[in-house]
Design an enzyme around this catalytic site. Sequence first.
Site, PDB file in Angstrom:
ATOM      1  N   LYS A  49      34.792  35.951  42.543  1.00  0.00           N
ATOM      2  CA  LYS A  49      33.850  36.839  43.231  1.00  0.00           C
ATOM      3  C   LYS A  49      32.509  36.133  43.415  1.00  0.00           C
ATOM      4  O   LYS A  49      31.866  36.243  44.463  1.00  0.00           O
ATOM      5  CB  LYS A  49      33.694  38.153  42.447  1.00  0.00           C
ATOM      6  CG  LYS A  49      34.931  39.046  42.622  1.00  0.00           C
ATOM      7  CD  LYS A  49      35.037  40.181  41.634  1.00  0.00           C
ATOM      8  CE  LYS A  49      36.397  40.864  41.817  1.00  0.00           C
ATOM      9  NZ  LYS A  49      36.698  41.882  40.812  1.00  0.00           N
ATOM     10  N   GLN A  93      33.647  44.577  36.000  1.00  0.00           N
ATOM     11  CA  GLN A  93      35.026  44.074  35.999  1.00  0.00           C
ATOM     12  C   GLN A  93      35.889  44.876  35.021  1.00  0.00           C
ATOM     13  O   GLN A  93      35.544  45.009  33.848  1.00  0.00           O
ATOM     14  CB  GLN A  93      35.025  42.582  35.623  1.00  0.00           C
ATOM     15  CG  GLN A  93      36.383  41.923  35.716  1.00  0.00           C
ATOM     16  CD  GLN A  93      36.951  41.905  37.133  1.00  0.00           C
ATOM     17  OE1 GLN A  93      36.270  41.566  38.086  1.00  0.00           O
ATOM     18  NE2 GLN A  93      38.204  42.308  37.273  1.00  0.00           N
ATOM     19  N   ASP A 116      33.016  49.013  44.596  1.00  0.00           N
ATOM     20  CA  ASP A 116      34.453  49.136  44.360  1.00  0.00           C
ATOM     21  C   ASP A 116      34.988  50.473  44.877  1.00  0.00           C
ATOM     22  O   ASP A 116      36.196  50.664  44.957  1.00  0.00           O
ATOM     23  CB  ASP A 116      34.748  49.056  42.850  1.00  0.00           C
ATOM     24  CG  ASP A 116      35.117  47.657  42.393  1.00  0.00           C
ATOM     25  OD1 ASP A 116      35.618  46.887  43.227  1.00  0.00           O
ATOM     26  OD2 ASP A 116      34.892  47.350  41.208  1.00  0.00           O
TER      27      ASP A 116
END
Length: 279
Positions: A49, A93, A116
């Site tokens: 990422k 994460q 997200d």
Amino acid sequence: MAQLIDGKAVSQRIKDEVRAEIERDGLTVGLAVVIVGNDPASRVYVNNKKKACEMCGIKSYEYALPEETTENELRELVRTLNDDPNVNGILVQLPLPKHITEKKIIKTISPKKDVDAFHAENVGRIVIGNYAFLPCTPAGVMELIHSTGTDVAGKECVVIGRSNIVGKPMAMLLLHENATVTICHSHTKDLAAVCRRADILVSAVGKADFVTADMVKEGAVVIDVGMNRNAENKLCGDVKFDEVEPKASFITPVPGGVGPMTIAMLMKNTLMAKRLQSK
Ligand code: NAP
């Protein structure tokens, strides 16, 4: 013989578009990436990422916290990031260590920075079709389907898996494009027969060699979201590729299919977050 859907190429195009837009408009865009603990797979995802951010001209801020970080400490960091004007997107994460409740952390992220799209507000927006961010993996799958030139409207689509991060939102996005959608899970009866109805079959189960040729209609578009390790510890999807590929019209490989798309869509969402916050 199926045509391979090249996730690397499609994801590169999306990242190039993000970079071009950022450069064109002289934007400063920031993504905070938070990782707790030492899970090696999570470490790889976070590094990927960060690399994608560099590629797109997005500034990444990494917060690597020790395994013993408490839920309150993590929530405090998220609140700080919510208030930080340099941070447009926040990515925590997953999975988190067991002593931290993921739901509580997701709830703490400002919906405007929830790149997200896991926050309940964003999930609700997706369900009613009034969304800003789309969850990265399902949105990436839609891009891959579009790249084949397939018109989703009216198609029979079967999604195997009903998780909050893949299966359910995947079904919603297909529904928004007027597909007839069936969601399957571990209680589905005669899964093979249901899957054989699919013009577009999306597998998000997490089991190697799960989707076999007898589950696939001739000419179907087959999208493999699974990321598994086979007996030789090699990365593989859910689909038994060698036997399914000859029946499909289009198929995603693993690696090189859905995986790169998830990260590209994260970059797109981060730029979108910047736009939303600038309004
Ligand atoms: P998950 O939460 O474990 O969900 C798996 C789903 O598969 C569940 O809904 C489960 O049904 C269903 N399932 C399990 N066994 C089944 C069976 N025998 N028949 C029918 N359905 C069955 O997994 P996830 O988070 O959605 O992830 C799925 C896979 O996608 C994993 O391999 C993951 O690594 C991968 N993934 C890839 C990306 C990417 O970027 N490429 C992103 C996210 C996830 P129940 O609900 O009934 O238990």
